[in-house]
Design an enzyme around this catalytic site. Structure first.
Site, PDB file in Angstrom:
ATOM      1  N   CYS A 118       0.829  -1.201   0.000  1.00  0.00           N
ATOM      2  CA  CYS A 118       0.000   0.000   0.000  1.00  0.00           C
ATOM      3  C   CYS A 118       0.869   1.257   0.000  1.00  0.00           C
ATOM      4  O   CYS A 118       0.630   2.194  -0.774  1.00  0.00           O
ATOM      5  CB  CYS A 118      -0.937  -0.007   1.211  1.00  0.00           C
ATOM      6  SG  CYS A 118      -2.166   1.316   1.189  1.00  0.00           S
ATOM      7  N   CYS A 119       1.891   1.291   0.854  1.00  0.00           N
ATOM      8  CA  CYS A 119       2.796   2.447   0.885  1.00  0.00           C
ATOM      9  C   CYS A 119       3.534   2.597  -0.439  1.00  0.00           C
ATOM     10  O   CYS A 119       3.789   3.717  -0.897  1.00  0.00           O
ATOM     11  CB  CYS A 119       3.800   2.305   2.024  1.00  0.00           C
ATOM     12  SG  CYS A 119       3.129   2.633   3.664  1.00  0.00           S
ATOM     13  N   CYS A 207      -0.862   7.975   7.493  1.00  0.00           N
ATOM     14  CA  CYS A 207      -2.230   7.767   7.031  1.00  0.00           C
ATOM     15  C   CYS A 207      -3.146   7.431   8.208  1.00  0.00           C
ATOM     16  O   CYS A 207      -2.714   6.830   9.201  1.00  0.00           O
ATOM     17  CB  CYS A 207      -2.275   6.649   5.997  1.00  0.00           C
ATOM     18  SG  CYS A 207      -1.497   7.073   4.424  1.00  0.00           S
ATOM     19  N   CYS A 210      -3.314   3.834   9.656  1.00  0.00           N
ATOM     20  CA  CYS A 210      -2.029   3.277  10.087  1.00  0.00           C
ATOM     21  C   CYS A 210      -1.356   4.098  11.181  1.00  0.00           C
ATOM     22  O   CYS A 210      -0.176   3.893  11.476  1.00  0.00           O
ATOM     23  CB  CYS A 210      -1.092   3.160   8.889  1.00  0.00           C
ATOM     24  SG  CYS A 210      -1.759   2.174   7.535  1.00  0.00           S
ATOM     25  N   CYS A 235       8.226   3.411   5.587  1.00  0.00           N
ATOM     26  CA  CYS A 235       7.238   3.187   4.537  1.00  0.00           C
ATOM     27  C   CYS A 235       7.887   2.955   3.180  1.00  0.00           C
ATOM     28  O   CYS A 235       7.210   2.548   2.238  1.00  0.00           O
ATOM     29  CB  CYS A 235       6.275   4.371   4.451  1.00  0.00           C
ATOM     30  SG  CYS A 235       7.085   5.928   4.054  1.00  0.00           S
TER      31      CYS A 235
END
Length: 244
Positions: A118-119, A207, A210, A235
């Site tokens: 995702c990162c 985010c 997170c 990240c």
């Protein structure tokens, strides 16, 4: 006379500037020929923006919008833009990549697969795209931010892994030797904007899914990706911090 580094000179110059003030390191960065910009997301970065505004040289600022930031963070970005009267270049992820990941794995796959995919899509790819057009970038990294990954960061370093094709890229970390207390002393003394989430126990802010507040005596990065191993709190934006 201002010394301008090349990729081959960065290690030696980092030693020369190792004990210099953040302002001196920032001035060196802003004197670098070519395109250079400040990466903005947190309290440290606003300190750099404030210092740059006082140095009086032109400077660029960019920020990554992952699409999953806190509402307060979006408001903070706008506050900083208005406070300093600057343009903030917002970088967005590729919508097709986000859509493919979410359609296949759902909105919260990082709780199962870890945060790297995702990162990578929401942060690293947009950063690479931005840095591909730059010759240098300035970050708010500090050595005490992450015991497992940032204790050895220099004030100046070559960043070939993030450079665009045919380009050289230098990364400046003017606040590398500062502590969190140094940052917040500056913020209070200069009365500069900060993310209101800091008043709710958030220290290191990423985010929304997170990031969580931390308890007294917890390290600031423990609020990031709290379901994962403590020594891997990166990240991918600063991939060189993680030693294999």
């Amino acid at each position: 006379m201002t010394v301008i580094p090349t990729i081959n000179e960065t290690e030696a110059l980092a030693q020369v500037y190792a004990d210099r003030s953040p302002r001196e390191i920032l001035e060196l960065a802003l004197n670098q020929p070519g395109e250079i910009a400040i990466s903005f997301s947190g309290a440290e970065d606003v300190v750099l923006i404030d210092m740059a505004s006082r140095i009086g040289k032109p400077f660029r600022v960019f920020s990554l919008d992952t699409g999953r930031l806190h509402r307060e963070t979006y408001q903070f970005i706008e506050t900083v833009r208005k406070h300093y009267g600057i343009k903030i270049e917002i970088c967005f992820p590729e919508p097709e990549a986000v859509q493919a990941m979410v359609n296949e794995k759902g909105l919260f796959s990082f709780y199962v697969d870890d945060h790297k995919e995702c990162c990578g899509i929401r942060k690293v790819q947009p950063l690479r795209k931005k840095l591909a057009g730059l010759d240098g970038w300035i970050t708010g990294q500090r050595k005490d931010q992450s015991p497992g990954t940032r204790t050895a960061i220099p004030v100046i370093q070559a960043d070939p892994g993030m450079a665009g094709p045919g380009r050289e890229l230098i990364k400046y970390n003017p606040l590398a030797n500062w502590s969190s207390s140094d940052v917040w002393n500056y913020i209070r003394m200069m009365e500069i904007p900060y993310n209101p989430l800091h008043e709710k126990g958030f220290v290191s802010i990423g985010c929304e899914p997170c990031t969580k507040p931390i308890l007294p005596n917890q390290h600031e990065r423990e609020g990031r990706w709290w379901w994962e191993e403590d020594t891997k709190k990166e990240c991918g934006l600063h991939a060189g911090n993680i030693q294999s």
